[in-house]
Design a protein around this motif. Sequence first.
Motif, PDB file in Angstrom:
ATOM      1  N   LYS A 140       3.011   4.417  -1.305  1.00 22.97           N
ATOM      2  CA  LYS A 140       2.781   5.236  -2.476  1.00 22.97           C
ATOM      3  C   LYS A 140       3.670   4.793  -3.624  1.00 22.97           C
ATOM      4  O   LYS A 140       4.677   4.102  -3.427  1.00 22.97           O
ATOM      5  N   LYS A 141       3.301   5.199  -4.821  1.00 21.68           N
ATOM      6  CA  LYS A 141       3.919   4.677  -6.043  1.00 21.68           C
ATOM      7  C   LYS A 141       5.437   4.717  -6.016  1.00 21.68           C
ATOM      8  O   LYS A 141       6.101   3.733  -6.369  1.00 21.68           O
TER       9      LYS A 141
ATOM     10  N   ALA B 102       6.580   1.919  -3.544  1.00 24.00           N
ATOM     11  CA  ALA B 102       6.041   0.563  -3.645  1.00 24.00           C
ATOM     12  C   ALA B 102       7.002  -0.321  -4.444  1.00 24.00           C
ATOM     13  O   ALA B 102       7.577   0.109  -5.441  1.00 24.00           O
TER      14      ALA B 102
ATOM     15  N   GLY C 174      -3.512  -0.540  -5.239  1.00 22.38           N
ATOM     16  CA  GLY C 174      -2.919   0.398  -6.193  1.00 22.38           C
ATOM     17  C   GLY C 174      -2.113  -0.202  -7.317  1.00 22.38           C
ATOM     18  O   GLY C 174      -1.609   0.538  -8.182  1.00 22.38           O
ATOM     19  N   TYR C 175      -1.975  -1.523  -7.356  1.00 22.01           N
ATOM     20  CA  TYR C 175      -1.226  -2.147  -8.452  1.00 22.01           C
ATOM     21  C   TYR C 175      -2.172  -2.356  -9.642  1.00 22.01           C
ATOM     22  O   TYR C 175      -2.811  -3.394  -9.779  1.00 22.01           O
ATOM     23  N   SER C 176      -2.215  -1.361 -10.498  1.00 23.03           N
ATOM     24  CA  SER C 176      -3.181  -1.365 -11.595  1.00 23.03           C
ATOM     25  C   SER C 176      -2.593  -1.840 -12.918  1.00 23.03           C
ATOM     26  O   SER C 176      -3.318  -1.977 -13.903  1.00 23.03           O
ATOM     27  N   HIS C 177      -1.303  -2.084 -12.954  1.00 26.46           N
ATOM     28  CA  HIS C 177      -0.670  -2.469 -14.217  1.00 26.46           C
ATOM     29  C   HIS C 177       0.082  -3.779 -14.025  1.00 26.46           C
ATOM     30  O   HIS C 177       1.111  -3.820 -13.360  1.00 26.46           O
ATOM     31  N   CYS C 178      -0.452  -4.857 -14.599  1.00 27.66           N
ATOM     32  CA  CYS C 178       0.195  -6.172 -14.526  1.00 27.66           C
ATOM     33  C   CYS C 178       0.367  -6.739 -15.934  1.00 27.66           C
ATOM     34  O   CYS C 178      -0.539  -6.662 -16.763  1.00 27.66           O
TER      35      CYS C 178
ATOM     36  N   CYS D 170       3.965  -6.692 -11.860  1.00 29.03           N
ATOM     37  CA  CYS D 170       2.984  -5.664 -11.530  1.00 29.03           C
ATOM     38  C   CYS D 170       3.643  -4.428 -10.947  1.00 29.03           C
ATOM     39  O   CYS D 170       4.583  -4.527 -10.142  1.00 29.03           O
ATOM     40  N   THR D 171       3.113  -3.258 -11.340  1.00 21.71           N
ATOM     41  CA  THR D 171       3.570  -1.971 -10.812  1.00 21.71           C
ATOM     42  C   THR D 171       2.363  -1.074 -10.607  1.00 21.71           C
ATOM     43  O   THR D 171       1.247  -1.391 -11.024  1.00 21.71           O
ATOM     44  N   LYS D 172       2.624   0.048  -9.957  1.00 24.76           N
ATOM     45  CA  LYS D 172       1.574   1.054  -9.789  1.00 24.76           C
ATOM     46  C   LYS D 172       1.721   2.060 -10.921  1.00 24.76           C
ATOM     47  O   LYS D 172       2.636   2.882 -10.932  1.00 24.76           O
TER      48      LYS D 172
ATOM     49  N   SER E 225       0.812  -1.223   0.000  1.00 16.60           N
ATOM     50  CA  SER E 225       0.000   0.000   0.000  1.00 16.60           C
ATOM     51  C   SER E 225       0.845   1.274   0.000  1.00 16.60           C
ATOM     52  O   SER E 225       0.300   2.381   0.038  1.00 16.60           O
TER      53      SER E 225
END
Length: 317
Positions: free
Chosen positions: A267-268, A271, A301-305, A314-316, A265
Motif C-alpha cells: 500500500k502507498k 511502497a 499502483g505506481y501512477s506517478h512517474c 515513480c511513486t504511488k 504492490s
Amino acid sequence: MANAWKRESSKQPKHLSPALLLLSLPLLLFLFLFFFNARSPLNLPNSTLYVPQVYPIPPFDCLKSPQAHPVVANIVENLKYPFLYSLSDFGSLPDKPHKNIVRLLKGKPFRRPDISATIQQLLEGMKGRNGLVVDVGANVGMASFAAAVMGFKVLAFEPVIDNLLRICDGIWFNRVADLVTVFEAAVSDRIGNITFYKLVGRLDNSAVSATGAKLAFKSNEEIALQVRTIPLDELITDSEPVLLLKIDVQGWEYHVLKGAVKLLSRKKAEAPYLIYEEDERLLQASNSSAKEIRDFLLSVGYSHCVQHGTDAHCTKA
C-alpha cells in the motif's frame, strides 16, 4: 594513639569461610553478566544493526575476498553527507588518466556522481524512518554509500566481481560494514543463473544483453560470464520496510521489477520510492520497452512517474 595503632595492626586478617565463598560466587557471576550485557551494543534499545539476518543466498564476504589493487580513493565533492569511494576506471594510463585521477593530483575531491546527490536529497526527507535502501546494479557503490553515511541500512546487488571489490573498499573506507550488505548476484524475475556480459577494460556498462553492454563502447570486447540471479521478492520479506528502490541494470529493469511484484504492490504508505533507468535503447536490447514498464508499474499502483534525464522517479500518487 600509637599503641592503639600497634594493637590494631597486630590483629590477624579474617578469611572468608569456604561456605560463604561458595555462596558469593553466583552473586558475583550475576553482577558480571548484568554489567557486561548492559554495556553491550547488542542490548541498545531499538538497535537493529547487529541482529543477524538470514537470506536465501549468502551475502558477499568482503573479508574473504581478494583485495582490489591498485586502490585510488578520494572523498566526493559537494555532498551534505560526504563519503569516499574507490575509483574503478583509471582511464588510459599514463597518457589519458581518468578525470578523477587528474583532480586528485590537483588536490581536488572526486567529481560528485549525480545519483549520489539524488539519493541523499530524497533520503533527507525520510530521516527518522525505519527501512531499507535497495541498490540494484550497485556498480562501485556510489548510491549505496550515499545512503549508508546518512545512517540508512542498504542492500546492494552487483554481479561483477571487480565492482564488488571496490564496494568492499568503500565499506572499509566509510566504516559502514554494519549498514551495507552486498550480494554477488544479478536481480531478475526468477532464481537461477544467466549469461552476463562484461566489457573488457571497463567496470560500468556490463549487462545481460551483449548488445546493451556495447551500446556506449562499441570498440570494447565483451566477456560472457555466468552469474546468479534472484528476485527481490525472494530476498526481502513482507515485514521488512523498504524506503527506496534504485535500479540501474542496463536494460534489464523490467525483469527486476517483475521479480518485485509483492514489494511494489504494498500500500502507498509502505511502497518504496522507485528510481530506475529508462533508456529506450537499452530496454529494447533486452526485449522490453519503456511503455511495458510503465504499464506494469501502473498495474501495481505506481501512477506517478517523472523523468529526470534517463532516470524515472515513480511513486504511488
